[in-house]
Enzyme design. Structure first.
Site, short mmCIF file in Angstrom:
data_model
loop_
_atom_site.label_atom_id
_atom_site.label_comp_id
_atom_site.label_asym_id
_atom_site.label_seq_id
_atom_site.Cartn_x
_atom_site.Cartn_y
_atom_site.Cartn_z
N GLU A 1 -5.30 -4.98 10.54
CA GLU A 1 -4.21 -4.00 10.81
C GLU A 1 -4.51 -3.29 12.05
OE1 GLU A 1 -2.24 -2.65 6.72
OE2 GLU A 1 -4.17 -1.68 6.91
N ASN B 1 0.74 -1.28 0.04
CA ASN B 1 -0.15 -0.08 0.05
C ASN B 1 0.94 1.31 -0.29
OD1 ASN B 1 -1.84 2.20 0.79
ND2 ASN B 1 -2.28 1.47 2.50
N GLY C 1 2.58 2.30 10.50
CA GLY C 1 3.40 3.12 10.29
C GLY C 1 4.21 3.91 11.84
N SER D 1 3.69 -2.27 10.14
CA SER D 1 5.07 -2.27 10.31
C SER D 1 5.66 -3.74 10.03
CB SER D 1 5.35 -1.89 11.91
OG SER D 1 4.82 -0.56 12.18
N GLU E 1 -6.51 4.62 7.67
CA GLU E 1 -6.48 5.90 7.45
C GLU E 1 -7.73 6.75 6.74
OE1 GLU E 1 -2.73 5.51 5.56
OE2 GLU E 1 -1.81 4.76 7.18
N LYS F 1 0.22 4.17 -0.19
CA LYS F 1 -0.44 5.37 0.18
C LYS F 1 -0.35 6.57 -0.51
CE LYS F 1 0.01 2.98 4.68
NZ LYS F 1 0.06 3.33 6.32
N HIS G 1 -9.51 1.14 5.05
CA HIS G 1 -8.02 1.26 5.50
C HIS G 1 -8.20 2.09 6.69
CE1 HIS G 1 -3.99 2.38 6.10
NE2 HIS G 1 -3.77 1.37 5.82
P1 PGA Z 1 3.17 0.15 7.59
O1 PGA Z 1 1.59 0.69 6.98
O2 PGA Z 1 3.44 -1.00 6.93
O3 PGA Z 1 3.76 1.41 7.29
O4 PGA Z 1 2.80 0.07 9.02
C1 PGA Z 1 0.48 -0.66 6.82
C2 PGA Z 1 -0.62 -0.17 6.18
O5 PGA Z 1 -1.10 0.96 6.49
O6 PGA Z 1 -1.32 -0.71 5.29
#
Ligand code: PGA
Length: 250
Positions: free
Chosen positions: A166, A9, A172, A212, A96, A11, A94
């Site tokens: 997640e 992803n 992140g 992560s 976010e 983003k 997601h």
């Molecule tokens: P990250 O994001 O691997 O940077 O923690 C995962 C995601 O949001 O799908």
């Protein structure tokens, strides 16, 4: 036997040249992987990434879709547009979009169903906040997000659904769930699928872990019995680290 998925992803990252170079790097390094590899670039680059991935098994998905076919919806993108440029997959729900953009469970459900109805493969993301985990509410949050997200989705349509667990506190942040924490949540989700659909749906649905994931923790996470792959943010932006995760996936 569920085929492992490693999904990236991106983003709101990369530019056109960086994204295409990233896919070229993945193509060059992919080799003989048994994993299904999917990238989710930003909207403007989708067509270019589909073209860059041509001749490889890398699939392209979008990070969002809109629930109408066309018309006066300024800024939105339809499933037909996405399919037109070669997208097969879409991310829905997601964290976010839920927590930064304020998307509610009802909208997540409409998007999931729109994607399915129009022949796309849908990755439904679910996961609890740190306060919810600390208050022992992980299961109730997952239950709510699954019940809403999959409302009206038939057992047949579940063949085109993947779930991504997640935990929001791991996205992140560098704070990865331990393999045991991931397995516990994934087992809960698989049992949820059995209870609300059937043992066959539970057995066949891929459940990815996200939060992560990096080359050095991917193999152990994906090695858990109910973890069928990874949805990767930060570490999917460099070919080396994403390839390292794919290698860890077996
Ligand atoms: P990250 O994001 O691997 O940077 O923690 C995962 C995601 O949001 O799908």
């Amino acid at each position: 036997m569920r085929q492992v998925i490693v999904a990236g992803n991106w983003k709101m990252n990369t530019n056109k040249a960086e994204g295409e170079a990233l896919v070229a790097g993945l193509k060059a390094g992919l080799g003989e992987t048994s994993a299904e590899v999917i990238v989710f670039p930003p909207f403007p680059y989708l067509g270019g990434i589909v073209a860059a991935a041509e001749g490889s098994s890398i699939k392209t998905g979008s990070q969002d879709l809109y629930i109408e076919d066309n018309g006066a919806y300024t800024g939105e993108v339809s499933t037909e547009m996405l399919k037109d440029v070669g997208c097969s997959h879409v991310l829905v729900g997601h964290s976010e979009r839920r927590h930064v953009l304020g998307e509610c469970n009802k909208m997540v459900n409409k998007k999931a169903r729109k994607g399915l109805d129009d022949g796309m493969k849908v990755v439904l993301c679910v996961g609890e906040l740190i306060e919810e985990r600390q208050a022992w509410q992980m299961e109730s949050v997952l239950d709510e997000q699954m019940s809403w997200g999959l409302a009206g989705v038939s057992a047949d349509q579940m063949a085109d659904i993947m779930i991504a667990y997640e935990p929001v506190w791991a996205i992140g942040t560098g704070l990865t769930a331990t393999p045991a924490q991931a397995e516990e949540a994934h087992l809960y989700l698989r049992k949820w699928l059995e209870l609300h659909y059937s043992s066959e749906v539970a057995e066949n649905t891929r459940i990815l872990y996200g939060g992560s994931v990096k080359p050095d923790n991917a193999a152990e996470l994906i090695g858990q019995p109910n973890v069928d792959g990874a949805l990767v943010g930060g570490a999917s932006l460099k070919a080396d680290s994403f390839l390292g995760i794919i290698a860890g996936a077996g």
